[in-house]
Design a protein around this motif. Structure first.
Motif, short mmCIF file in Angstrom:
data_model
loop_
_atom_site.label_atom_id
_atom_site.label_comp_id
_atom_site.label_asym_id
_atom_site.label_seq_id
_atom_site.Cartn_x
_atom_site.Cartn_y
_atom_site.Cartn_z
N ALA A 96 0.83 -1.21 0.00
CA ALA A 96 0.00 0.00 0.00
C ALA A 96 0.86 1.26 0.00
CB ALA A 96 -0.93 0.01 1.22
N PRO A 97 0.60 2.20 -0.91
CA PRO A 97 1.31 3.47 -0.87
C PRO A 97 0.96 4.23 0.40
CG PRO A 97 0.13 3.19 -2.95
CD PRO A 97 -0.34 2.12 -2.03
N SER A 98 1.86 5.09 0.83
CA SER A 98 1.67 5.97 1.99
C SER A 98 1.71 5.25 3.32
CB SER A 98 0.35 6.76 1.88
OG SER A 98 0.28 7.47 0.68
N VAL A 99 1.99 3.94 3.32
CA VAL A 99 2.06 3.19 4.58
C VAL A 99 3.53 2.91 4.90
CG1 VAL A 99 1.50 1.02 5.72
CG2 VAL A 99 -0.21 2.16 4.32
N ASN A 100 3.92 3.19 6.14
CA ASN A 100 5.28 2.93 6.61
C ASN A 100 5.24 1.94 7.77
OD1 ASN A 100 6.52 4.83 4.83
ND2 ASN A 100 5.78 6.45 6.17
N PHE A 101 6.39 1.28 8.00
CA PHE A 101 6.51 0.33 9.09
C PHE A 101 7.79 0.66 9.84
CE2 PHE A 101 7.27 -3.95 10.91
CZ PHE A 101 6.03 -4.17 11.48
N PRO A 102 7.75 1.67 10.71
CA PRO A 102 8.98 2.14 11.36
C PRO A 102 9.58 1.08 12.26
CG PRO A 102 7.17 3.72 11.63
CD PRO A 102 6.58 2.46 11.12
N GLN A 103 10.90 1.03 12.25
CA GLN A 103 11.65 0.17 13.18
C GLN A 103 12.61 1.07 13.93
OE1 GLN A 103 12.24 -2.88 9.75
NE2 GLN A 103 12.65 -3.97 11.65
N ASN A 104 12.51 1.07 15.24
CA ASN A 104 13.19 2.05 16.07
C ASN A 104 14.49 1.51 16.65
OD1 ASN A 104 10.89 3.99 16.02
ND2 ASN A 104 9.88 2.27 17.00
N THR A 105 15.46 2.43 16.81
CA THR A 105 16.73 2.05 17.41
C THR A 105 16.54 1.62 18.86
OG1 THR A 105 17.82 3.66 15.99
CG2 THR A 105 19.06 2.83 17.87
N SER B 145 0.69 9.86 13.22
CA SER B 145 0.71 8.95 14.37
C SER B 145 -0.06 7.67 14.07
CB SER B 145 0.09 9.67 15.58
OG SER B 145 -0.05 8.78 16.67
N PRO B 146 0.37 6.52 14.60
CA PRO B 146 -0.33 5.26 14.30
C PRO B 146 -1.76 5.22 14.82
CG PRO B 146 1.36 4.92 15.97
CD PRO B 146 1.58 6.29 15.43
N ASP B 147 -2.07 5.98 15.89
CA ASP B 147 -3.45 5.97 16.37
C ASP B 147 -4.31 7.01 15.68
OD1 ASP B 147 -2.32 8.15 17.52
OD2 ASP B 147 -2.73 7.59 19.59
N LEU C 105 9.22 6.62 22.93
CA LEU C 105 10.60 6.84 22.53
C LEU C 105 10.74 7.48 21.15
CD1 LEU C 105 12.20 3.55 23.86
CD2 LEU C 105 12.37 5.83 24.82
N GLY C 106 9.65 7.68 20.44
CA GLY C 106 9.73 8.37 19.15
C GLY C 106 10.41 7.53 18.10
N SER C 107 11.35 8.14 17.35
CA SER C 107 12.09 7.48 16.28
C SER C 107 11.16 6.94 15.20
CB SER C 107 12.97 6.35 16.82
OG SER C 107 13.90 6.85 17.75
N GLY C 108 10.31 7.80 14.65
CA GLY C 108 9.42 7.40 13.57
C GLY C 108 8.00 7.17 14.00
N VAL C 109 7.76 7.02 15.31
CA VAL C 109 6.41 6.83 15.84
C VAL C 109 6.17 7.91 16.90
CG1 VAL C 109 4.83 5.28 17.03
CG2 VAL C 109 6.47 4.36 15.38
N ALA C 110 5.06 8.61 16.78
CA ALA C 110 4.79 9.73 17.68
C ALA C 110 4.70 9.27 19.12
CB ALA C 110 3.50 10.43 17.26
N GLY C 111 5.37 9.99 20.03
CA GLY C 111 5.30 9.68 21.44
C GLY C 111 3.90 9.92 21.98
N GLY C 112 3.48 9.06 22.90
CA GLY C 112 2.14 9.17 23.46
C GLY C 112 1.06 8.47 22.69
N SER C 113 1.38 7.91 21.53
CA SER C 113 0.38 7.24 20.70
C SER C 113 0.16 5.81 21.19
CB SER C 113 0.81 7.22 19.23
OG SER C 113 2.03 6.52 19.08
N SER C 114 -1.06 5.34 20.99
CA SER C 114 -1.43 3.98 21.37
C SER C 114 -1.93 3.27 20.12
CB SER C 114 -2.51 4.01 22.45
OG SER C 114 -2.85 2.70 22.85
N PRO C 115 -1.10 2.45 19.47
CA PRO C 115 -1.45 1.89 18.17
C PRO C 115 -2.36 0.68 18.26
CG PRO C 115 0.72 1.15 18.80
CD PRO C 115 0.26 2.08 19.89
N VAL C 116 -2.91 0.32 17.11
CA VAL C 116 -3.65 -0.94 16.95
C VAL C 116 -2.67 -2.02 16.53
CG1 VAL C 116 -5.38 -2.12 15.55
CG2 VAL C 116 -5.81 0.20 16.36
#
Length: 406
Positions: free
Chosen positions: A166-175, A192-194, A214-225
């Motif tokens: 899918a275009p526009s979809v990312n799968f961040p992997q954090n350090t 943000s994922p949520d 911890l951030g690094s590609g995913v917004a802090g404070g977010s609660s994903p599915v």
């Protein structure tokens, strides 16, 4: 005598060529004189013109479109009988036969009846706050990915599969991932994922208890599915609305909507096995993935009821892309924060740094840069049983879906 014969021959050829030229001119002129013409108008049942309606003589090169006043004209028609087709969006197609005599001027008015526009495509349910809407009737594009695309994605986790297709979809992997290594979320359009609404069979899927910090590609404070808890073999298709839709679906659809449709017909017993890994020179081959996916289903009654079960055992071995370090890690006791270090350089000029002189007892590489080992057990079920309106396209039914993941 020979000179006389040559003169006669030359005269005969001259008259013959002249006669042939006149004959060809006469033959060429005959069809032009015999060509027919078709004119008229295209209008609706109330007599209003239909500009842009197509008038085509089938199995020929003759055709035109009606003008602003609904009139049309087709010239140069060779004599004969033709099937004429008239089409216009939103109106029933007309087909009639008309015979054209040589040189005839035929005038014909086509009166078209309205026809309902029927969308046939995938039905996309966009959440509990709105009705089902066909994909072609949506104001923004809806991408639909079926079983074939999912199987060919070359990935194991559902979130990574979505990122692959899918275009526009990312799968961040954090350090530094903290709990995010166990619950790896996807993001859409960098938000943000949520802020992406996730549905399963058109119903909102619950969010996880993890709060990213911890951030690094995913917004802090977010609660994903956690869509990785859904086995890939349970998915019939994924529908992605990759545009902001919060005004219609709520604040959890700022980035877009992902609707996961589970397989909804009884399945034969099946076991899928998959194996993959990384071969990345000059690092060791690692990150091997093992996946075993059983599935089976049963029919409930004779009216299309079903109950399907899906499972997956998924094992991901670690990856490490760290190279040797020439600095002392600042971790305090028992490692010193300063002092003698290993000498590190690209000795063979291959772009990969090696330990040239070992001065410390700490092993190299002294950091882990990659995925941790992960083991997952997933169980899912999807079922429905019609109870009313059994002859309808979408009968009233009792349904349930859910799963367990470890």
């Amino acid at each position: 005598m020979l000179r006389y014969a040559s003169t006669l021959l030359l005269a005969g050829l001259t008259w013959g060529l002249a006669g042939l030229t006149w004959g060809l001119a006469a033959v060429g002129a005959a069809p032009a004189q015999q060509a027919a013409t078709l004119t008229g108008t295209v209008e609706d049942a109330n007599g209003a013109p239909l500009p842009g309606a197509n008038v085509v003589l089938l199995d020929s090169d003759y055709g035109t479109a009606a003008g602003a006043d609904g009139s049309y004209s087709i010239t140069g028609i060779e004599p004969g009988t033709y099937s004429i087709r008239v089409t216009f969006i939103g109106y029933e197609t007309i087909e009639e036969e008309i015979t054209f005599e040589g040189g005839a001027q035929v005038r014909h008015t086509f009166s078209m009846e309205r026809a309902p526009l029927q969308g046939e495509g995938v039905t996309v349910t966009v959440g509990s706050r709105a009705r089902d809407v066909a994909a072609e009737d949506m104001a923004v594009p809806v991408d639909v990915y079926g079983t074939d695309e999912i199987q060919l994605a070359g990935a194991f986790e559902t979130g990574r599969i979505l990122k692959q297709i899918a275009p526009s979809v990312n799968f961040p992997q954090n350090t530094l991932s903290d709990g995010m290594d166990a619950l790896r979320s996807f993001t859409m359009r960098g938000l943000s994922p949520d802020q992406t609404l996730v549905l399963v069979n058109g119903k909102r899927f619950h969010k996880s208890a993890l709060v990213n910090r911890l951030g690094s590609g995913v917004a802090g404070g977010s609660s994903p599915v956690d869509i990785n808890a859904i086995p890939a073999n349970a998915i019939k298709r994924m529908e992605v609305l990759r545009d902001g839709a919060s005004s219609q679906y709520g604040s959890d659809a700022i980035a877009g909507v992902v609707n996961i449709r589970l397989k909804n017909e009884p399945l034969d017993p099946t076991v899928e096995t998959r194996l993959g890994g990384y071969v990345t020179d000059p690092y060791p081959n690692d990150g091997t993935m093992y996946s075993v996916r059983p599935s089976f289903g049963v029919a409930l009654g004779d009216e299309g009821g079903f109950l399907n079960f899906f499972g997956e055992y998924r094992l991901r071995t670690p990856t490490n892309r760290a190279g040797p370090s020439g600095t002392n890690p600042n971790f305090g006791f028992p490692w010193p924060t300063s002092g003698t270090t290993d000498e590190v350089a690209d000795a063979d000029d291959d772009g990969f740094y090696e330990v040239v002189e070992k001065n410390r007892t700490v092993g190299q590489p002294n950091f882990h840069w990659g995925d941790e080992r992960s083991e997952n057990i997933l169980l899912w079920a999807n079922g429905a049983y019609p109870v009313a309106n059994l002859g309808a396209e979408r009968p009233t039914e009792i349904y349930a879906f859910g799963g367990y993941s470890y």
